[in-house]
Design a protein around this motif. Structure first.
Motif, mmCIF file in Angstrom:
data_model
loop_
_atom_site.group_PDB
_atom_site.id
_atom_site.type_symbol
_atom_site.label_atom_id
_atom_site.label_comp_id
_atom_site.label_asym_id
_atom_site.label_seq_id
_atom_site.Cartn_x
_atom_site.Cartn_y
_atom_site.Cartn_z
ATOM 1 N N MET A 247 0.832 -1.222 0.000
ATOM 2 C CA MET A 247 0.000 0.000 0.000
ATOM 3 C C MET A 247 0.865 1.271 0.000
ATOM 4 S SD MET A 247 -2.760 -1.322 2.809
ATOM 5 C CE MET A 247 -3.771 0.160 2.938
ATOM 6 N N ASP A 248 2.181 1.097 -0.101
ATOM 7 C CA ASP A 248 3.108 2.251 -0.081
ATOM 8 C C ASP A 248 2.925 3.110 1.151
ATOM 9 O OD1 ASP A 248 4.251 1.589 -2.468
ATOM 10 O OD2 ASP A 248 2.893 2.812 -3.667
ATOM 11 N N ASN A 249 2.486 2.501 2.267
ATOM 12 C CA ASN A 249 2.307 3.260 3.513
ATOM 13 C C ASN A 249 1.137 4.236 3.442
ATOM 14 O OD1 ASN A 249 3.566 2.960 5.963
ATOM 15 N ND2 ASN A 249 5.497 3.851 5.291
ATOM 16 N N LYS A 250 0.294 4.110 2.388
ATOM 17 C CA LYS A 250 -0.801 5.066 2.198
ATOM 18 C C LYS A 250 -2.127 4.373 2.456
ATOM 19 C CE LYS A 250 1.792 7.632 -1.275
ATOM 20 N NZ LYS A 250 2.410 7.207 -2.511
ATOM 21 N N GLY A 251 -3.049 5.082 3.095
ATOM 22 C CA GLY A 251 -4.337 4.496 3.436
ATOM 23 C C GLY A 251 -4.332 4.080 4.899
ATOM 24 N N GLN A 252 -5.365 3.350 5.305
ATOM 25 C CA GLN A 252 -5.483 2.945 6.711
ATOM 26 C C GLN A 252 -5.474 1.423 6.793
ATOM 27 O OE1 GLN A 252 -9.298 3.611 8.520
ATOM 28 N NE2 GLN A 252 -8.458 3.820 10.592
ATOM 29 N N LEU A 253 -4.619 0.905 7.653
ATOM 30 C CA LEU A 253 -4.500 -0.548 7.833
ATOM 31 C C LEU A 253 -4.777 -0.862 9.299
ATOM 32 C CD1 LEU A 253 -3.787 -3.351 6.837
ATOM 33 C CD2 LEU A 253 -1.425 -2.651 6.607
ATOM 34 N N ILE A 254 -5.962 -1.393 9.574
ATOM 35 C CA ILE A 254 -6.332 -1.702 10.958
ATOM 36 C C ILE A 254 -5.939 -3.141 11.258
ATOM 37 C CG2 ILE A 254 -8.274 -1.914 12.578
ATOM 38 C CD1 ILE A 254 -9.697 0.279 10.833
ATOM 39 N N ALA A 255 -5.067 -3.311 12.256
ATOM 40 C CA ALA A 255 -4.591 -4.645 12.637
ATOM 41 C C ALA A 255 -5.249 -5.052 13.942
ATOM 42 C CB ALA A 255 -3.072 -4.631 12.797
ATOM 43 N N MET A 256 -6.087 -6.087 13.873
ATOM 44 C CA MET A 256 -6.843 -6.499 15.055
ATOM 45 C C MET A 256 -6.361 -7.849 15.582
ATOM 46 S SD MET A 256 -10.521 -5.527 13.429
ATOM 47 C CE MET A 256 -11.524 -5.826 14.866
ATOM 48 N N ASP A 257 -6.404 -7.977 16.894
ATOM 49 C CA ASP A 257 -6.094 -9.281 17.489
ATOM 50 C C ASP A 257 -6.677 -9.327 18.894
ATOM 51 O OD1 ASP A 257 -4.208 -11.687 16.594
ATOM 52 O OD2 ASP A 257 -4.133 -11.535 18.775
ATOM 53 N N LEU A 258 -6.863 -10.541 19.401
ATOM 54 C CA LEU A 258 -7.381 -10.710 20.766
ATOM 55 C C LEU A 258 -6.320 -10.395 21.809
ATOM 56 C CD1 LEU A 258 -9.211 -14.115 20.186
ATOM 57 C CD2 LEU A 258 -10.333 -11.960 20.740
ATOM 58 N N TYR A 259 -5.023 -10.523 21.371
ATOM 59 C CA TYR A 259 -3.940 -10.394 22.352
ATOM 60 C C TYR A 259 -3.138 -9.117 22.145
ATOM 61 C CZ TYR A 259 -5.152 -15.269 22.917
ATOM 62 O OH TYR A 259 -5.853 -16.429 23.117
ATOM 63 N N GLU A 260 -3.132 -8.284 23.178
ATOM 64 C CA GLU A 260 -2.405 -7.013 23.102
ATOM 65 C C GLU A 260 -0.902 -7.251 22.954
ATOM 66 O OE1 GLU A 260 -2.425 -2.669 25.303
ATOM 67 O OE2 GLU A 260 -3.357 -4.371 26.324
#
Length: 404
Positions: A246-259
């Motif tokens: 994505m060339d660092n452009k846009g929004q990438l939401i990374a989800m997980d159960l473990y912090e």
């Protein structure tokens, strides 16, 4: 070939921890390698590879050594002796090797090698499941491929360098690599090396990621400026790959159960020079609901049996239980049901696993598409990667598109 006492004792101690205390092989090996600062690369290689070898062939060696679980220290020494004899080592005159029947060991090996569950060193239930799902012929090839040593594969970080430049940097360090046209960002090491100690790694020029795993991010067709959600991000190998695409452009939401896993991702992102990732801990259904129909792309890298990555995690052969696989299939169905709602109309979603079992893969997709939520999606394409065909990890990925 000589055996050195302090190296062998480290191997024995490590195997005790893995077999009897349920510790994970990779963690035990990492600890073992810190034991003596004076060890050279040859010593470290012996310790790491011997531990993994004996873990991989545990059932076969235990059968030859005629020992049963739980193993005491003498049992582990007997299994080690089997390994050493089959690898052509001359056994030193230590008390642990007294009366080691070398000829009998070789004879038993030839005899047991005719029976797949011993030859490939797997539990009965796993052998039966493999045959049931893949058929005799394909399972034979696949489980043999899963017992080969995994190769070290790097994924070049496009945000900081190119494959050609990275290859030249590593060549100066006597680390030889090769390209494979099927894997755009992959550099394959010709020989194993501890790449984590290199300055190139510390500078974020690459990550270590299997070639099959590197197919997932491009398969999702992410583009700069999109809103992308990685729903089971973990420590973020695929998240980082998507960020670079994505060339660092846009929004990438990374989800997980473990912090704790997302904290690892933050460190890796910093090293990689990635700044479009937003980590979010899944605290319940609310976290998901906030994102309903908001994402252009969604990756569901689903929890699975891991039966495609046994070469990388040989101890999971002994940790996995059949009931775990039954439970994980229910989790996969729930995850598909819940996370698919994040895709906006016209958006796309990839469901991926590192398993080779159709019941975790194409059958899950088929079931999802016939469900109420699945009716909003059309099947675009899928890829089934087998270790026996690719030489890399076993993987599955399916691309679905949400109807407008």
């Amino acid at each position: 070939m000589r055996l050195h006492r302090n190296l062998v004792f480290t191997v024995i101690d490590s195997l005790m921890a893995i077999f009897n205390e349920g510790q994970y092989a990779d963690k035990v090996v990492a600890l073992a390698l810190k034991k003596d600062k004076r060890w050279g690369s040859h010593d470290r290689k012996f310790v790491a590879e011997t531990i993994y070898e004996i873990v991989r062939w545990k059932r076969l060696y235990a059968e030859i050594a005629e020992v049963k679980e739980p193993y005491d220290r003498d049992n582990i020494w007997r299994m080690f002796a089997v390994w050493a004899v089959l690898r052509g080592y001359t056994l030193p005159d230590w008390k642990y090797f007294e009366n080691t029947p070398a000829r009998k060991i070789k004879g038993r090996f030839d005899e047991l090698s005719k029976i797949r569950k011993y030859r490939e060193s797997i539990p009965d239930w796993m052998d039966e499941l493999g045959v049931k799902e893949l058929g005799e012929e394909l399972w034979n090839k696949e489980i043999a491929a899963q017992n080969e040593q995994a190769r070290v594969i790097l994924r070049v970080n496009r945000l900081k360098t190119t494959k050609e430049k990275l290859r030249a940097i590593l060549m100066d360090l006597d680390i030889e690599t090769e390209f494979d046209s099927k894997y755009e960002d992959a550099l394959i090491l010709k020989e194993r090396a501890n790449v984590f100690l290199t300055q190139a790694f510390k500078d974020g020029l690459f990550e270590v990621q299997d070639a099959s795993s590197q197919l997932v991010a491009p398969f999702l067709e992410v583009k700069p400026g999109m809103r992308v959600v990685d729903t089971c991000a973990g420590a973020g190998g695929k998240t980082l790959h998507m960020a670079s695409l994505m060339d660092n452009k846009g929004q990438l939401i990374a989800m997980d159960l473990y912090e704790s896993k997302l904290n690892q991702l933050k460190l890796r992102a910093r090293r990689n020079g990635v700044h479009n990732i937003e980590p979010r801990v899944i605290e319940g259904t609310k976290t998901i609901k906030k994102l309903h129909e908001k994402a252009d792309r969604v990756l569901i890298d689903a929890p699975c049996s891991g039966l495609g990555v046994l070469k990388r995690n040989p101890d999971s052969k002994w940790k996995l239980q059949p009931e775990f696989i039954e439970n994980i299939k229910k989790v996969q169905a729930e995850v598909l049901e819940n996370y698919s709602k994040i895709v906006k109309p016209g958006g796309k979603m990839v469901y991926a696993t590192c398993s080779v079992l159709p019941s975790e893969n194409q059958e899950q997709i088929k079931k999802f598409l016939s469900s109420e939520s699945g009716k909003n999606f059309t099947f675009v394409k899928d890829i089934k990667v087998l270790a026996s065909e690719s030489g890399f990890d076993g993987f599955y990925m399916a691309l679905l598109e949400r109807k407008q």
